[in-house]
Structure formats: structure tokens, C-alpha cells
Design a protein around this motif. Structure first.
Motif, PDB file in Angstrom:
ATOM      1  N   LEU A  90      -5.452  10.389   7.096  1.00 27.05           N
ATOM      2  CA  LEU A  90      -5.479  10.070   5.673  1.00 27.05           C
ATOM      3  C   LEU A  90      -5.791   8.610   5.397  1.00 27.05           C
ATOM      4  N   PRO A  91      -6.632   8.336   4.411  1.00 24.48           N
ATOM      5  CA  PRO A  91      -6.778   6.951   3.983  1.00 24.48           C
ATOM      6  C   PRO A  91      -5.562   6.509   3.156  1.00 24.48           C
ATOM      7  N   GLU A  92      -5.506   5.208   2.898  1.00 27.47           N
ATOM      8  CA  GLU A  92      -4.349   4.629   2.211  1.00 27.47           C
ATOM      9  C   GLU A  92      -3.918   5.383   0.959  1.00 27.47           C
ATOM     10  N   CYS A  94     -17.578   8.378   7.212  1.00 26.20           N
ATOM     11  CA  CYS A  94     -17.108   8.403   5.834  1.00 26.20           C
ATOM     12  C   CYS A  94     -15.765   7.675   5.774  1.00 26.20           C
ATOM     13  N   GLY A  95     -15.829   6.376   5.558  1.00 24.40           N
ATOM     14  CA  GLY A  95     -14.656   5.517   5.684  1.00 24.40           C
ATOM     15  C   GLY A  95     -14.411   5.247   7.156  1.00 24.40           C
ATOM     16  N   SER A  96     -13.609   4.192   7.430  1.00 21.54           N
ATOM     17  CA  SER A  96     -13.270   3.995   8.844  1.00 21.54           C
ATOM     18  C   SER A  96     -12.334   5.092   9.306  1.00 21.54           C
ATOM     19  N   SER A  97     -11.729   5.827   8.358  1.00 26.78           N
ATOM     20  CA  SER A  97     -10.870   6.961   8.737  1.00 26.78           C
ATOM     21  C   SER A  97     -11.608   7.893   9.686  1.00 26.78           C
ATOM     22  N   GLU A  98     -12.880   8.158   9.402  1.00 17.34           N
ATOM     23  CA  GLU A  98     -13.596   9.138  10.218  1.00 17.34           C
ATOM     24  C   GLU A  98     -13.790   8.635  11.656  1.00 17.34           C
ATOM     25  N   VAL A  99     -14.160   7.373  11.799  1.00 21.11           N
ATOM     26  CA  VAL A  99     -14.394   6.870  13.171  1.00 21.11           C
ATOM     27  C   VAL A  99     -13.078   6.593  13.901  1.00 21.11           C
ATOM     28  N   LEU A 100     -12.024   6.315  13.147  1.00 23.35           N
ATOM     29  CA  LEU A 100     -10.703   6.220  13.797  1.00 23.35           C
ATOM     30  C   LEU A 100     -10.309   7.586  14.330  1.00 23.35           C
ATOM     31  N   HIS A 101     -10.562   8.591  13.497  1.00 18.30           N
ATOM     32  CA  HIS A 101     -10.243   9.965  13.869  1.00 18.30           C
ATOM     33  C   HIS A 101     -10.969  10.371  15.157  1.00 18.30           C
ATOM     34  N   ALA A 118       2.786   0.404  12.216  1.00 19.79           N
ATOM     35  CA  ALA A 118       1.339   0.139  12.158  1.00 19.79           C
ATOM     36  C   ALA A 118       0.759   1.138  11.157  1.00 19.79           C
ATOM     37  N   TYR A 119      -0.522   1.048  10.902  1.00 19.30           N
ATOM     38  CA  TYR A 119      -1.176   2.027  10.023  1.00 19.30           C
ATOM     39  C   TYR A 119      -0.971   3.426  10.621  1.00 19.30           C
ATOM     40  N   GLU A 120      -0.501   4.356   9.786  1.00 18.65           N
ATOM     41  CA  GLU A 120      -0.039   5.647  10.313  1.00 18.65           C
ATOM     42  C   GLU A 120      -1.159   6.573  10.766  1.00 18.65           C
ATOM     43  N   ILE A 142      -5.117   1.563  23.349  1.00 17.85           N
ATOM     44  CA  ILE A 142      -4.246   0.661  22.582  1.00 17.85           C
ATOM     45  C   ILE A 142      -4.848   0.528  21.193  1.00 17.85           C
ATOM     46  N   TYR A 143      -4.049   0.841  20.167  1.00 25.16           N
ATOM     47  CA  TYR A 143      -4.510   0.706  18.774  1.00 25.16           C
ATOM     48  C   TYR A 143      -3.842  -0.523  18.173  1.00 25.16           C
ATOM     49  N   LEU A 144      -4.652  -1.512  17.864  1.00 26.38           N
ATOM     50  CA  LEU A 144      -4.133  -2.772  17.344  1.00 26.38           C
ATOM     51  C   LEU A 144      -4.842  -3.074  16.035  1.00 26.38           C
ATOM     52  N   ASN A 161      -2.383  -6.685  10.745  1.00 27.66           N
ATOM     53  CA  ASN A 161      -1.720  -5.381  10.802  1.00 27.66           C
ATOM     54  C   ASN A 161      -1.405  -4.857   9.394  1.00 27.66           C
ATOM     55  N   ASN A 162      -1.593  -3.580   9.231  1.00 26.18           N
ATOM     56  CA  ASN A 162      -1.086  -2.884   8.048  1.00 26.18           C
ATOM     57  C   ASN A 162       0.146  -2.123   8.527  1.00 26.18           C
ATOM     58  N   PRO A 163       1.334  -2.358   8.016  1.00 26.42           N
ATOM     59  CA  PRO A 163       1.657  -2.940   6.713  1.00 26.42           C
ATOM     60  C   PRO A 163       2.135  -4.389   6.691  1.00 26.42           C
ATOM     61  N   ALA A 218      -9.882  -3.517   9.450  1.00 28.44           N
ATOM     62  CA  ALA A 218     -10.080  -3.157   8.041  1.00 28.44           C
ATOM     63  C   ALA A 218      -9.886  -4.370   7.116  1.00 28.44           C
ATOM     64  N   TYR A 219      -8.977  -5.280   7.512  1.00 29.51           N
ATOM     65  CA  TYR A 219      -8.600  -6.384   6.611  1.00 29.51           C
ATOM     66  C   TYR A 219      -9.001  -7.760   7.150  1.00 29.51           C
ATOM     67  N   ILE A 220      -9.813  -7.792   8.185  1.00 29.60           N
ATOM     68  CA  ILE A 220     -10.070  -9.061   8.891  1.00 29.60           C
ATOM     69  C   ILE A 220     -10.661 -10.130   7.968  1.00 29.60           C
ATOM     70  N   ARG A 250     -14.386  -1.063  11.352  1.00 28.08           N
ATOM     71  CA  ARG A 250     -14.521  -1.834  10.108  1.00 28.08           C
ATOM     72  C   ARG A 250     -14.685  -0.854   8.945  1.00 28.08           C
ATOM     73  N   THR A 251     -14.381  -1.334   7.748  1.00 32.14           N
ATOM     74  CA  THR A 251     -14.530  -0.489   6.566  1.00 32.14           C
ATOM     75  C   THR A 251     -15.159  -1.269   5.419  1.00 32.14           C
ATOM     76  N   PHE A 252     -15.838  -0.544   4.540  1.00 32.16           N
ATOM     77  CA  PHE A 252     -16.344  -1.156   3.302  1.00 32.16           C
ATOM     78  C   PHE A 252     -15.362  -0.913   2.151  1.00 32.16           C
ATOM     79  N   SER A 253     -14.184  -0.375   2.476  1.00 30.49           N
ATOM     80  CA  SER A 253     -13.201  -0.033   1.439  1.00 30.49           C
ATOM     81  C   SER A 253     -12.437  -1.243   0.920  1.00 30.49           C
ATOM     82  N   LYS A 254     -12.395  -2.324   1.673  1.00 33.23           N
ATOM     83  CA  LYS A 254     -11.448  -3.392   1.343  1.00 33.23           C
ATOM     84  C   LYS A 254     -12.148  -4.590   0.704  1.00 33.23           C
ATOM     85  N   ILE A 255     -12.638  -5.549   1.481  1.00 32.32           N
ATOM     86  CA  ILE A 255     -13.207  -6.729   0.818  1.00 32.32           C
ATOM     87  C   ILE A 255     -14.453  -6.357   0.004  1.00 32.32           C
TER      88      ILE A 255
HETATM   89  C1  LIG Z   1      -5.573  -0.416   8.704  1.00 32.26           C
HETATM   90  C2  LIG Z   1      -6.401   0.608   8.065  1.00 32.26           C
HETATM   91  N1  LIG Z   1      -7.367   1.190   8.773  1.00 32.26           N
HETATM   92  C3  LIG Z   1      -8.140   2.131   8.244  1.00 32.26           C
HETATM   93  C4  LIG Z   1      -7.966   2.557   6.955  1.00 32.26           C
HETATM   94  C5  LIG Z   1      -8.860   3.647   6.438  1.00 32.26           C
HETATM   95  O1  LIG Z   1      -9.580   3.238   5.348  1.00 32.26           O
HETATM   96  P1  LIG Z   1     -11.024   3.835   4.987  1.00 32.26           P
HETATM   97  O2  LIG Z   1     -11.083   5.225   5.507  1.00 32.26           O
HETATM   98  O3  LIG Z   1     -11.078   3.758   3.518  1.00 32.26           O
HETATM   99  O4  LIG Z   1     -12.005   2.941   5.675  1.00 32.26           O
HETATM  100  C6  LIG Z   1      -6.969   1.990   6.177  1.00 32.26           C
HETATM  101  C7  LIG Z   1      -6.771   2.420   4.790  1.00 32.26           C
HETATM  102  O5  LIG Z   1      -6.245   1.747   3.984  1.00 32.26           O
HETATM  103  C8  LIG Z   1      -6.156   0.997   6.750  1.00 32.26           C
HETATM  104  O6  LIG Z   1      -5.179   0.419   6.072  1.00 32.26           O
END
Ligand SMILES: Cc1ncc(COP(=O)(O)O)c(C=O)c1O
Length: 371
Positions: A21-23, A97-104, A123-125, A166-168, A172-174, A202-204, A229-234
Motif C-alpha cells: 500500500l502507498p501512504e 506505478c509508484g515506487s510501490s510497484e518496484v518495491l513490491h 520503517a515504512y510498512e 536489507i531494506y533501508l 526513514n519513514n516515519p 522516496a524522501y531523499i 525513487r518516486t515522483f510522488s513526493k518532491i
Molecule cells: C518510504 C516510502 N517508500 C515508498 C512509498 C510508496 O510511494 P509511491 O508508491 O507513491 O511511490 C512511500 C509512500 O509514501 C514511502 O513513504
């Protein structure tokens, strides 16, 4: 042949595993439900109130009438533009589609029943929940007293497990705490055998400290490192769903077959337009955000309220008591903060919004704080 039970088990696992899930989804699932004010200030999902830059809005408007087509033939160039923006070759990235997909897909391919996901808590769940849903072991190490990740412990755990991923998340979120570049250097130099380091950046771009640096140079050097990396943030494009993973071609080839989709052409054009002015855009947006963040830190400091030194577009405030009271009460007063992040039960995560939004945040936070 699959037994019926094994088949049902696989279906169940696939359904659970498809929920990286995204944020925003986490935020909705957590706290903010009925009785929401129409003028709610949303500081719960680490979005950027600036939204997409004007060049991206114009590019999207232009392409909209042709969005009846997939535009497959353009994607080679689009992916090359994304790769070039980080001085990478197209074979060193995969977009999603978001970094969610490539993290997945990374968790899916590079962890297994014998290769754990190793991270910190909290960490980010997303990646952690996915590994669990797949039935892959998860090892979470404690943060140090200053809320930073202990890279030596992460390496020790990977060594103990005889390899894993290792996921770093940096920052860090949160917690919004950074991992200093010297520590990433150490971790890369000391990665145990059979271990991949995935750095979620995501937040670098929100970090101002000279000690925070991207790990993408390690990808260029062909190390066992994946950077997402994501285009969702900055870039302010959370609703457009574009992200990418950068890694050596050998890893990217493994990720490719798991990609579900091309990114929408409208989103792709928004991204390529923004990348044409990337350096200015990032510099300007980081400066605006950092000013608002500094003001909030100053305000908290004046009142003796503690917080974790932030390096992202959000921060964690020590409420001095369980933060659930703030999480439950603040939305009723028109401000939606972040969800709970156990084991940091006294910490409230708040996204940095506009100056006007943060004025309202301060007002509402203080009302609840004073009781
Ligand atoms: C640390 C981190 N990684 C990845 C994501 C996934 O974001 P998105 O799928 O929008 O790129 C989030 C979402 O907030 C996040 O906080």
C-alpha cells in the motif's frame, strides 16, 4: 498437480501479497474515518501540497486527447529520459506505478522463505507487510537512541541469515532521520555474502544535510544495491503513480517480468516535463519545504516540545504521552496527522504542508497538547 488446499492457499497469499500500500492507503486504513471536516488539513500521507509543477500540468493537458492509446512505442524514450536523469543507462532502471510497484517486485524476487527481509522498526510498512504476506521471514532491528538505523546490526542479521535483502529507507519513514552517507558506505563495503541492499530514497530530495547522499552512485558501480525513487513526493505527483528502481542490469532483468503495467502516458509526460527542469525544481521545492519545517521546529523548541531532527517532508513530534490521543482528536478539529507507528507510541508523525496549513496544525496540536 496442486491440491485444492494448496491452490486456495496460493490464491490467499497472492491476494494478501498484492496489497503493497502507498501512504494514503495506510493513512485511510489507520485513523481518518467518519465526520471529516470539508476543509480538513491533510498532513497524514507525506504528500506535497505544491502538486505537479506547471510544466507537467501543461504536458498532461496536451496529451490528454490522445490518451485513448497505450503509446507503447514512446516508452523506450520515456524510460531512457528517466534513466538519463540519474546518469544511468536504460538497462539499469525499471519504472513502475509508484515506487510501490518496484518495491513490491523487489521484495517478491529478492526475499524468499530462506532469504529474509531485514530492516529497522519502525520503517515504512509496505515492504515488511508484503514479505510477511508472502511467508518470507522478516527481521527488524532496533533504532539507536538517536532514532537512526544501526547499519552494523543490519549487516550482522544478514550475515546470521546467510543472506537476504536489507531494506533501508533514507531518510526513514516515519522518523525522518537520515542514514549518514559514511554509514551507507560502510554497509555497502561490508555487505555479507548473498545480500542485497535496497535503499528507498522516496524522501531523499528533502534533506539539506551534506551528510545525506543518494546511493545511486553504487548502482553505477555495479554493487549489490537497489535504489528506489518516486515522483510522488518532491515532484508532487502522488496521484499520478510513477516511480522506479535503479540497479545493475542483472537485477533489473529479474524485476522486469513481474512488472504489471506500463505507466500511464499522462503520468509519463508529466514526469518527463518535470525532469527537463529537475535541478531547479528540486532546489526550489526543497528550500520552500525546509523553511516551513524549520519554522515548525523553532515553534516546538520554544515550547520545550521534543522532536526527531527531520530530513524529510514530515517529522516526528514527541507528545510526551501516547500519540493516539492526538491522532484521534486532531481530525475532529480539522487537521489529520499521521497514523500510529509502534513501538514509538508517543510520537506523532506530521507531514509538512503549506505555511497556512502548518499554522492550523500548530493551533490544533497545541489545543490537544495543553489538554
Ligand atoms: C518510504 C516510502 N517508500 C515508498 C512509498 C510508496 O510511494 P509511491 O508508491 O507513491 O511511490 C512511500 C509512500 O509514501 C514511502 O513513504
Amino acid at each position: 498437480m496442486l491440491t485444492r488446499r494448496a491452490f486456495a492457499g496460493r490464491i490467499g497469499m497472492a491476494a494478501a501479497a498484492s496489497r503493497l500500500l502507498p501512504e494514503m492507503a495506510y493513512a485511510q486504513r489507520a485513523a481518518v474515518k467518519a465526520g471529516m471536516a470539508g476543509d480538513m488539513v491533510w498532513l497524514n500521507a507525506n504528500e506535497n501540497p505544491a502538486g505537479p509543477p506547471p510544466v507537467s500540468l501543461a504536458a498532461m493537458q496536451q496529451v490528454l486527447p490522445t490518451s485513448g492509446r497505450y503509446h507503447y512505442q514512446e516508452f523506450g524514450e520515456i524510460y531512457a529520459t528517466i534513466a538519463n536523469s540519474e546518469e544511468l543507462k536504460p538497462e539499469q532502471i525499471v519504472a513502475g506505478c509508484g515506487s510501490s510497484e518496484v518495491l513490491h517486485t523487489s521484495v517478491d524476487i529478492f526475499t524468499s522463505p530462506t532469504r529474509p527481509l531485514i530492516s529497522v522498526t519502525p520503517a515504512y510498512e509496505g515492504p515488511i507487510e508484503l514479505a510477511r504476506a508472502l511467508g518470507h521471514p522478516v527481521v527488524l532491528t532496533k533504532l539507536r537512541d538517536d532514532y537512526t538505523a544501526d547499519v552494523k546490526k543490519l549487516a550482522e542479521e544478514a550475515d546470521k541469515a546467510k543472506g537476504g535483502m536489507i531494506y533501508l529507507c533514507n531518510p526513514n519513514n516515519p522518523t525522518a532521520a537520515m542514514v549518514k552517507s559514511s554509514e551507507i558506505d560502510w554497509l555497502v563495503a561490508n555487505l555479507p555474502a548473498n545480500t542485497i541492499l535496497l535503499v528507498d530514497e522516496a524522501y531523499i530530495h528533502f534533506g539539506e544535510s551534506p551528510e545525506i547522499k543518494s546511493a545511486i552512485p553504487y548502482v553505477r558501480q555495479g554493487k549489490n544495491v537497489i535504489v528506489t525513487r518516486t515522483f510522488s513526493k518532491i515532484y508532487g505527483m502522488a496521484g499520478l503513480r510513477v516511480g522506479f528502481a535503479a540497479a545493475k542490469p542483472e537485477y533489473i532483468e529479474k524485476l522486469h517480468p513481474l512488472q504489471i503495467n506500463v505507466i500511464p502516458i499522462v503520468s509519463a509526460r508529466a514526469v518527463t516535463a518535470a525532469l527537463a527542469d529537475k535541478d531547479n525544481l528540486i532546489r526550489e521545492r526543497r528550500a520552500v519545504l525546509a523553511k516551513t519545517r524549520r519554522e515548525l521546529c523553532g515553534w516546538l523548541h520554544e515550547r520545550g516540545v521534543k522532536y526527531i531532527e527531520p530530513h524529510a517532508n514530515f517529522m516526528m513530534i514527541d507528545c510526551g504521552r501516547n500519540a493516539r490521543e492526538f491522532i484521534n482528536t486532531m481530525p475532529k478539529l480539522g487537521v489529520a496527522p499521521g497514523r500510529p507507528f509502534p513501538p514509538l507510541d508517543n510520537m506523532l508523525r506530521v507531514t509538512i504542508g503549506t505555511d497556512a496549513e502548518m499554522a492550523k496544525f500548530r493551533d490544533v496540536f497545541w489545543k490537544v497538547y495543553k489538554g
